[in-house]
Scaffold this motif. Structure first.
Motif, PDB file in Angstrom:
ATOM      1  N   VAL A 145      53.260 102.705  43.270  1.00 20.32           N
ATOM      2  CA  VAL A 145      53.637 102.646  42.478  1.00 20.32           C
ATOM      3  C   VAL A 145      54.025 101.131  41.600  1.00 20.32           C
ATOM      4  N   SER A 146      54.778 102.176  42.407  1.00 25.13           N
ATOM      5  CA  SER A 146      56.923 102.131  41.176  1.00 25.13           C
ATOM      6  C   SER A 146      57.483 100.946  41.425  1.00 25.13           C
ATOM      7  N   MET A 147      58.426 100.672  41.881  1.00 24.53           N
ATOM      8  CA  MET A 147      58.763  98.781  42.079  1.00 24.53           C
ATOM      9  C   MET A 147      57.619  98.110  41.923  1.00 24.53           C
ATOM     10  N   ALA A 148      56.520  97.938  43.145  1.00 25.33           N
ATOM     11  CA  ALA A 148      55.505  96.728  43.096  1.00 25.33           C
ATOM     12  C   ALA A 148      55.403  97.066  40.567  1.00 25.33           C
ATOM     13  N   ALA A 149      54.519  97.403  40.897  1.00 27.42           N
ATOM     14  CA  ALA A 149      54.200  97.723  39.333  1.00 27.42           C
ATOM     15  C   ALA A 149      54.972  98.048  38.104  1.00 27.42           C
ATOM     16  N   HIS A 150      56.079  97.743  38.840  1.00 34.79           N
ATOM     17  CA  HIS A 150      57.278  97.784  37.504  1.00 34.79           C
ATOM     18  C   HIS A 150      57.442  96.569  37.257  1.00 34.79           C
ATOM     19  N   THR A 151      57.826  95.704  38.038  1.00 32.61           N
ATOM     20  CA  THR A 151      57.761  94.644  38.166  1.00 32.61           C
ATOM     21  C   THR A 151      56.856  93.419  37.476  1.00 32.61           C
ATOM     22  N   ALA A 152      56.042  94.227  38.264  1.00 28.91           N
ATOM     23  CA  ALA A 152      54.664  93.240  36.966  1.00 28.91           C
ATOM     24  C   ALA A 152      54.377  93.517  35.631  1.00 28.91           C
ATOM     25  N   GLY A 290      63.858  91.144  36.701  1.00 27.75           N
ATOM     26  CA  GLY A 290      64.827  91.792  37.845  1.00 27.75           C
ATOM     27  C   GLY A 290      63.717  93.635  37.852  1.00 27.75           C
ATOM     28  N   TRP A 291      63.853  94.184  38.370  1.00 27.35           N
ATOM     29  CA  TRP A 291      63.233  96.300  39.068  1.00 27.35           C
ATOM     30  C   TRP A 291      63.928  96.764  37.961  1.00 27.35           C
ATOM     31  N   ARG A 292      63.377  97.476  36.793  1.00 24.97           N
ATOM     32  CA  ARG A 292      64.164  98.108  36.085  1.00 24.97           C
ATOM     33  C   ARG A 292      63.707  99.513  36.003  1.00 24.97           C
ATOM     34  N   PRO A 293      63.972 100.440  37.297  1.00 27.30           N
ATOM     35  CA  PRO A 293      63.238 101.479  37.075  1.00 27.30           C
ATOM     36  C   PRO A 293      63.204 102.884  35.618  1.00 27.30           C
ATOM     37  N   ASN A 294      62.457 103.138  35.612  1.00 29.50           N
ATOM     38  CA  ASN A 294      62.267 104.035  34.093  1.00 29.50           C
ATOM     39  C   ASN A 294      60.924 105.187  34.231  1.00 29.50           C
ATOM     40  N   ALA A 295      61.639 106.047  33.528  1.00 32.75           N
ATOM     41  CA  ALA A 295      60.449 106.975  33.425  1.00 32.75           C
ATOM     42  C   ALA A 295      59.187 106.529  32.463  1.00 32.75           C
ATOM     43  N   GLU A 296      59.677 106.392  31.271  1.00 35.05           N
ATOM     44  CA  GLU A 296      58.957 105.625  30.416  1.00 35.05           C
ATOM     45  C   GLU A 296      57.699 104.494  30.407  1.00 35.05           C
ATOM     46  N   ASP A 297      58.663 103.643  31.462  1.00 31.24           N
ATOM     47  CA  ASP A 297      57.190 102.109  32.190  1.00 31.24           C
ATOM     48  C   ASP A 297      56.335 103.320  33.059  1.00 31.24           C
ATOM     49  N   LEU A 298      56.497 104.304  33.908  1.00 33.90           N
ATOM     50  CA  LEU A 298      55.710 104.796  34.605  1.00 33.90           C
ATOM     51  C   LEU A 298      54.844 106.095  33.999  1.00 33.90           C
TER      52      LEU A 298
END
Length: 343
Positions: A145-152, A290-298
């Motif tokens: 999920v994380s990188m691809a779905a975050h970017t989308a 860009g790819w901005r990882p964060n728990a809220e979006d997860l």
């Protein structure tokens, strides 16, 4: 995995070791080696996750090869810095928590991402890059999920400012980012067109696309003035063509371009630079994500997945010992959805 043990009451504990894929020079998947390394220590705001699954992204092979050359600025100019481990996406079980961690505890099943390090049996992850794994997903699905779905998500919602009723086109709809983008755009209430090859038309339709375009038979950029928002994942069309299929006030969001030429200084960033230079002089919005990882979006994504509005698409799953083969496969650029790694 070897575990901590004591030999006598006066002997300090033996260092815990784990398996991890390391690389000491840039190049093809053959440069990777599965080695015993020390288990990472965690900072106060981190947790130690026993990795149950990971997934492979173009991000990984680009770091492995230092392609584009700019990768060397973060990983090492001549060689990768000692101790670096590839891998961003992961799912697993919390083993230990730092003193400042408040929302997770040992035994929690989690998913999320790190900048590097998930191609290992354990990884230290900041708490704010993890969320509790959706119960309906397997570890392999959650790790995809994380990188691809975050970017989308960030491309459509934050950069693209998607709104219900808009006409949205996703170029690269059958890949890792694209399969999430189609589902997310539908969840936001858009009318979605997906661009893909002939063999992936039914897959993209099954994800909810209202229309599909077979790029082997039709050039979508000839569809003049049709779309309010275009998410360009592939990067195989000139800006003039991408702009042509947008309305006069439409928005072009550039992901970076998996089809960018190899061996250059900028790689996928080249299209982003061209877009930034053109943007002030045209009526349409041109921006990049860009790819901005964060728990809220997860957690936002987790909710959509629990409600079955979004489901990861996995093309293949490789065992941990065959990670180089997974990278070879993803480098070819034709994976349908994501490629998972099972530990």
């Amino acid at each position: 995995m070897r575990t901590l043990r004591r030999t006598t009451l006066d002997t300090p504990p033996v260092e815990t070791a784990m398996k991890a894929w390391t690389w000491d020079r840039y190049g093809p998947p053959d440069v990777l080696a599965l080695k015993d390394v020390d288990e990472p220590r965690i900072a106060p705001d981190e947790v130690l996750v026993r990795v149950r699954a990971a997934s492979v992204n173009p991000y990984d092979w680009r770091h492995m090869r230092a392609d584009p050359k700019l990768v060397r600025l973060s990983c090492g100019l001549r060689r990768p810095r000692p101790g670096l481990v590839l891998g961003a996406d992961l799912a697993g079980v919390v083993a230990r928590t730092g003193d400042a961690v408040t929302g997770l505890r040992p035994g929690d099943e989690v998913f999320g991402e790190v900048r590097l390090g998930s191609f290992a049996e354990a990884v230290a992850v900041p708490e704010d890059r993890l969320a509790v794994k959706p119960a309906r997903l397997s570890f392999e699905q959650a790790a995809s999920v994380s990188m691809a779905a975050h970017t989308a998500l960030q491309g459509l919602r934050d950069t693209g400012r998607i709104a219900a009723g808009q006409r949205v086109l996703v170029n690269g709809a059958s890949g890792g980012i694209g399969t999430f983008a189609v589902q997310l755009a539908k969840a936001f209430g858009a009318e979605v067109t997906g661009v893909c090859s002939t063999r992936n038309l039914e897959l993209v339709r099954s994800l909810g696309a209202d229309h599909v375009v077979d790029y082997t038979r039709e050039d979508f950029t000839e569809r003049k003035g049709r779309y309010d928002l275009l998410l360009d994942i592939v990067g195989d069309r000139p800006l003039a063509g991408l702009r042509r299929c947008l309305t006069s006030r439409g928005t072009l969001v550039i992901v970076g371009g998996i089809a960018s030429p190899r061996g250059g200084l900028l790689g996928p960033a080249g299209q982003i630079v061209r877009g930034a230079l053109a943007s002030p002089f045209v009526s349409q919005r041109i921006d990049h994500v860009g790819w901005r990882p964060n728990a809220e979006d997860l957690r936002f994504l987790s909710d959509l997945m629990e409600r079955e509005q979004v489901t990861p698409v996995i093309d293949r799953t490789y065992p941990f010992a065959e990670l180089p083969d997974a990278l070879r496969y993803i480098e070819r650029g034709h994976a349908r959805g994501k490629v998972a790694i099972a530990l």
